[in-house]
Scaffold this motif. Structure first.
Motif, PDB file in Angstrom:
ATOM      1  N   TYR A 127      71.572-110.030 -72.182  1.00 55.82           N
ATOM      2  CA  TYR A 127      70.339-110.286 -71.427  1.00 55.82           C
ATOM      3  C   TYR A 127      69.997-109.119 -70.511  1.00 55.82           C
ATOM      4  N   THR A 178      66.457-106.927 -70.497  1.00 54.94           N
ATOM      5  CA  THR A 178      65.574-106.723 -69.339  1.00 54.94           C
ATOM      6  C   THR A 178      65.331-105.249 -69.058  1.00 54.94           C
ATOM      7  N   ARG A 192      55.332-108.559 -64.209  1.00 54.49           N
ATOM      8  CA  ARG A 192      55.974-109.766 -63.727  1.00 54.49           C
ATOM      9  C   ARG A 192      55.079-110.980 -64.017  1.00 54.49           C
ATOM     10  N   GLY A 193      55.646-112.021 -64.522  1.00 51.88           N
ATOM     11  CA  GLY A 193      54.877-113.210 -64.864  1.00 51.88           C
ATOM     12  C   GLY A 193      54.397-113.228 -66.300  1.00 51.88           C
ATOM     13  N   ALA A 200      54.449-113.588 -70.358  1.00 47.73           N
ATOM     14  CA  ALA A 200      55.079-114.625 -71.179  1.00 47.73           C
ATOM     15  C   ALA A 200      56.394-114.173 -71.780  1.00 47.73           C
ATOM     16  N   TRP A 207      58.844-112.844 -70.378  1.00 41.64           N
ATOM     17  CA  TRP A 207      59.965-113.197 -69.510  1.00 41.64           C
ATOM     18  C   TRP A 207      60.313-114.689 -69.607  1.00 41.64           C
ATOM     19  N   THR A 208      59.396-115.471 -70.131  1.00 41.41           N
ATOM     20  CA  THR A 208      59.684-116.886 -70.385  1.00 41.41           C
ATOM     21  C   THR A 208      60.469-117.052 -71.680  1.00 41.41           C
ATOM     22  N   VAL A 209      60.183-116.189 -72.639  1.00 35.35           N
ATOM     23  CA  VAL A 209      60.823-116.296 -73.946  1.00 35.35           C
ATOM     24  C   VAL A 209      62.252-115.764 -73.919  1.00 35.35           C
ATOM     25  N   THR A 228      65.141-118.136 -73.230  1.00 33.29           N
ATOM     26  CA  THR A 228      65.235-119.147 -74.288  1.00 33.29           C
ATOM     27  C   THR A 228      66.015-118.622 -75.474  1.00 33.29           C
ATOM     28  N   ILE A 251      57.034-122.810 -76.409  1.00 30.94           N
ATOM     29  CA  ILE A 251      57.738-122.406 -75.195  1.00 30.94           C
ATOM     30  C   ILE A 251      56.767-121.958 -74.110  1.00 30.94           C
ATOM     31  N   THR A 252      55.765-121.196 -74.527  1.00 30.09           N
ATOM     32  CA  THR A 252      54.883-120.547 -73.552  1.00 30.09           C
ATOM     33  C   THR A 252      53.544-121.238 -73.366  1.00 30.09           C
TER      34      THR A 252
END
Length: 311
Positions: A220, A224, A231-232, A234, A236-238, A241, A256-257
């Motif tokens: 991970y 990154t 920042r914010g 999508a 970073w949401t995936v 997961t 997911i998003t």
């Protein structure tokens, strides 16, 4: 059946074991390096009251470990004699002969009463329950798988494992000879070897799980540093997961998003360009994308917990 009480002089646990083959008294290992593991697990376990023979029979239902194996009579206790080792013709020369079929229901009820107890250190209780289950051998087939499932169910109900199951059973099977020797010792009235094997397997499982955690953390952190997005975004949401679901499709990313398909495809494209995702199979909207670094870490985890064969 195993019962226990504290010694008035040492405060240690003393057990009395009644198996289908023996009745004896022995002392739990207190001067072993595993005593911290025992003391840490000796706490009230309210959820263990749910164990019952019908529940064990449901664990052998056609939808669990015996799908498509009609000879195993899934969901039903055995109605004939079985044996371990020797020939398929008779129990002559067998390594172990479990109790007669008519004794199995009462033996299972006795086992379940022991499992429901809350005054025995959890890991020692799990070890004895597993050994007693394998000694009863209540099914025609699948007793090993069901007995290992019982281990993880008891650990979860006892609060020793929460979000993930430490592969204690894999640790047991890493050295099958010492595991079978410990079962033989248990059937002869000596609890110590099977409890020690469970303690050793627990530490092996914990070490293996921690190594997997370190590997996934490294994966991970690498992601990154290789992904460039505001920042914010999508992406970073995936990313988090993918650690738990390394195979995704466009539809998965949409779920997911909450993005539309074109936007989800853009996220996948960004992760592909960053080396996070690799195309596996499929065409157009049905392409499956794989986070290979995660699957490689899981493969390494499984290889470390692999089952060795008895020579």
């Amino acid at each position: 059946m195993l019962t226990s009480r504290r010694s008035p002089t040492t405060g240690g646990w003393r057990y009395r074991v009644s198996t289908p083959t023996c009745r004896t008294r022995c002392r739990a290992p207190r001067s072993r390096p595993y005593r911290q593991c025992f003391s840490a697990s000796s706490r009230p376990l309210p959820r263990r009251s749910r164990t019952s023979p019908p529940g064990l029979r449901r664990s052998r239902s056609p939808t669990s470990v015996s799908r498509g194996q009609d000879h195993a009579s899934p969901g039903r206790l055995r109605d004939g004699q079985v044996w371990i080792g020797g020939s398929s013709v008779s129990p002559h020369g067998a390594a172990f002969v479990p109790p007669r079929a008519e004794r199995v229901p009462a033996a299972l009820e006795d086992l379940c009463q022991f499992v429901r107890r809350t005054d025995v250190p959890l890991l020692a209780q799990v070890a004895v329950a597993h050994a007693q289950f394998e000694t009863i051998h209540p099914f025609n087939d699948g007793n090993g798988r069901t007995g290992r499932a019982l281990v993880h169910a008891m650990l979860a109900h006892g609060g020793a494992t929460t979000r993930a199951t430490i592969p204690v059973s894999a640790g047991l099977l890493a050295d099958t000879r010492s595991y079978f020797d410990a079962l033989t010792s248990y059937r002869a009235g000596d609890l110590n070897p099977i409890v020690e094997r469970f303690a050793e397997a627990s530490f092996v499982g914990i070490a293996n799980g921690r190594r997997l955690l370190d590997d996934l953390t490294g994966v991970y952190e690498g992601w990154t540093s290789s992904v460039s997005a505001r920042r914010g975004a999508a992406v970073w949401t995936v990313l988090p997961t993918l650690l738990g679901q390394p195979a995704v499709t466009s539809a998965t990313v949409q779920q997911i998003t909450g993005l539309s398909q074109p936007a989800a495809d853009q996220v996948i494209g960004r992760l592909r360009d960053a080396g996070v995702l690799t195309r596996a199979v499929g065409r157009q909207r049905y392409v499956v994308w794989l986070a290979t670094e995660v699957t490689n870490a899981l493969d390494d985890f499984a290889a470390r917990a692999r089952r060795d064969r008895v020579e």
